[in-house]
Design an enzyme around this catalytic site. Structure first.
Site, PDB file in Angstrom:
ATOM      1  N   GLN A  85     -67.354  -4.713   1.806  1.00 12.74           N
ATOM      2  CA  GLN A  85     -67.733  -3.474   1.131  1.00 12.74           C
ATOM      3  C   GLN A  85     -69.068  -3.571   0.406  1.00 12.74           C
ATOM      4  OE1 GLN A  85     -64.466  -2.355  -1.437  1.00 12.74           O
ATOM      5  NE2 GLN A  85     -62.982  -2.393   0.222  1.00 12.74           N
ATOM      6  N   HIS A 147     -64.633  -3.733  -3.916  1.00 14.89           N
ATOM      7  CA  HIS A 147     -64.508  -3.022  -5.189  1.00 14.89           C
ATOM      8  C   HIS A 147     -65.741  -3.217  -6.071  1.00 14.89           C
ATOM      9  CE1 HIS A 147     -59.803  -2.693  -5.009  1.00 14.89           C
ATOM     10  NE2 HIS A 147     -60.401  -2.335  -3.871  1.00 14.89           N
ATOM     11  N   GLU A 240     -57.586   8.876  -8.373  1.00  9.55           N
ATOM     12  CA  GLU A 240     -57.659   9.662  -9.606  1.00  9.55           C
ATOM     13  C   GLU A 240     -58.996  10.361  -9.784  1.00  9.55           C
ATOM     14  OE1 GLU A 240     -54.848   6.634 -12.293  1.00  9.55           O
ATOM     15  OE2 GLU A 240     -56.940   7.027 -12.866  1.00  9.55           O
ATOM     16  N   TYR A 261     -49.389  -2.302  -1.874  1.00 11.93           N
ATOM     17  CA  TYR A 261     -49.543  -2.064  -0.438  1.00 11.93           C
ATOM     18  C   TYR A 261     -48.310  -2.528   0.328  1.00 11.93           C
ATOM     19  CZ  TYR A 261     -54.427  -0.854  -1.192  1.00 11.93           C
ATOM     20  OH  TYR A 261     -55.579  -0.242  -1.607  1.00 11.93           O
TER      21      TYR A 261
END
Length: 370
Positions: A85, A147, A240, A261
């Site tokens: 990522q 992240h 959110e 998960y």
């Protein structure tokens, strides 16, 4: 370096969702693919002359002509850690860009201890960022490749807001002596505002504005409140929308609507003393990119909040009554597009980037009446 990418393609917008979505279909929208061939594009910014800056996660910053689809690579950008990522992530312009030509970037940068979310800026001169400098690094470095958070926006006071993910290590989000899993507030030179909420706490990082965030990848300035709004990824559910509050704890991983998960509860949905989201998606849509529509082309959309969905592969349109989401519509379903970025364009169009090896820049405009 010069590239020519694709031809514009206009298609009617097809919606397959809730009954509320039918009004959007009746309004008539065209979906124009401005260009293709972008390699995992992540963010865009509009230049005053009509061109766009687009980041590609492998490390390129492109200047893109929306009329032709042609791109030029901008030099002077930082080295990035593009594993998983990571890579070159967000881009935004200084509020006084017309005078100072400053372009801000975020990226995953590495050292011997791992990698971290970085912030830097350079002055756009032709096809190069001159005098590029690193302004801030979200420490500590972590041996992980996910992240990074990494959205940035300026507010009306000239503060630069920046998100960081908890790097896949949950407890970092609850540690005030860690920049990860947080919303940060900085000055435009990367220094810390004197009134940041943690500056007098010897056990906390001065740049922190709020903590308890998992991986925020959407940020927008509310057009009326003039407050920063964010959204963040949950795990299995619990994505959110939040409005950062000074010194507050937004809960991750002590409270969440998401699950492991592998199944099973992570934490209670709500915990006293922690801030609840104003909206959540369960199951997850994997939100990325966020914009309030303020243009003149779509009267019915003005003031609505738009959010891209990576896993959901659609564009979410949220109708608001103040801070309450009163209706949600899903656009662009069935195309298989992982929508990474959403932007409210100065031309009154809504602009999108799709996150694929052959990614595209997309523009939504009203369809011509028949």
């Amino acid at each position: 370096m010069f590239r020519t990418l694709g031809l514009a393609l206009c298609l009617p917008l097809l919606l397959a969702c809730t009954p509320e979505a039918r009004s959007d279909a009746e309004a008539g929208v065209e979906v124009e693919t401005v260009t293709t061939g972008l390699e995992h594009p992540w963010a865009l910014a509009f230049l005053p002359d009509g061109d766009l800056l687009v980041t590609e996660r492998p490390g390129r910053l492109l200047r893109l002509d929306p009329d032709s689809g042609d791109t030029r690579t901008i030099g002077g950008t930082p080295a990035v850690d593009a594993r998983n990522q990571g890579g070159l992530l967000d881009v935004t312009l200084h509020p006084d860009f017309a005078d100072n030509r400053l372009v801000y970037l975020t990226w995953a940068g590495a050292n011997d201890d791992g990698n971290a979310t970085h912030l830097g800026r350079g002055r756009l001169e032709g096809d190069r960022l001159a005098d590029f400098e690193t302004l801030f690094v979200a420490t500590p470095f972590v041996a992980a490749t996910k992240h990074f958070g990494s959205r940035i926006r300026f507010d009306d006071a000239g503060h630069l807001w920046m998100t960081t993910g908890e790097r896949g290590q949950r407890d970092r989000a609850q540690d005030p002596d860690d920049h990860n899993g947080a919303v940060l507030r900085l000055n435009d030179d990367g220094s810390v505002p004197a009134d940041n909420p943690f500056v007098d706490d010897p056990d906390a990082r001065d740049a922190l504005y709020s903590i308890g965030h998992r991986n925020p990848q959407g940020m927008a300035l509310h057009p009326e409140e003039r407050r920063i709004w964010i959204h963040e990824h949950g795990p299995r559910g619990g994505d959110e929308i939040n409005i950062p509050e000074a010194g507050e704890n937004f809960g991750w991983p002590e409270q969440t609507y998401g699950q492991e998960y592998t199944g099973g509860e992570i934490a209670p949905d709500t915990v006293p003393g922690m801030v609840d989201p104003i909206h959540h998606w369960t199951p997850s849509i994997a939100p990325s990119g966020m914009a309030f529509y303020t243009g003149e082309r779509f009267d019915d959309w003005r003031g609505d909040l738009f959010v891209g969905a990576l896993a959901g592969k659609h564009l979410a349109r949220l109708e608001l009554d103040g801070r309450e989401v009163v209706a949600e519509h899903r656009l662009l379903e069935g195309r298989g597009w992982r929508i990474r970025e959403v932007a409210d364009g100065p031309d009154g169009a809504l602009w999108l980037l799709t996150d694929h090896a052959d990614g595209r820049l997309v523009r939504l405009t009203p369809a011509d009446p028949e």
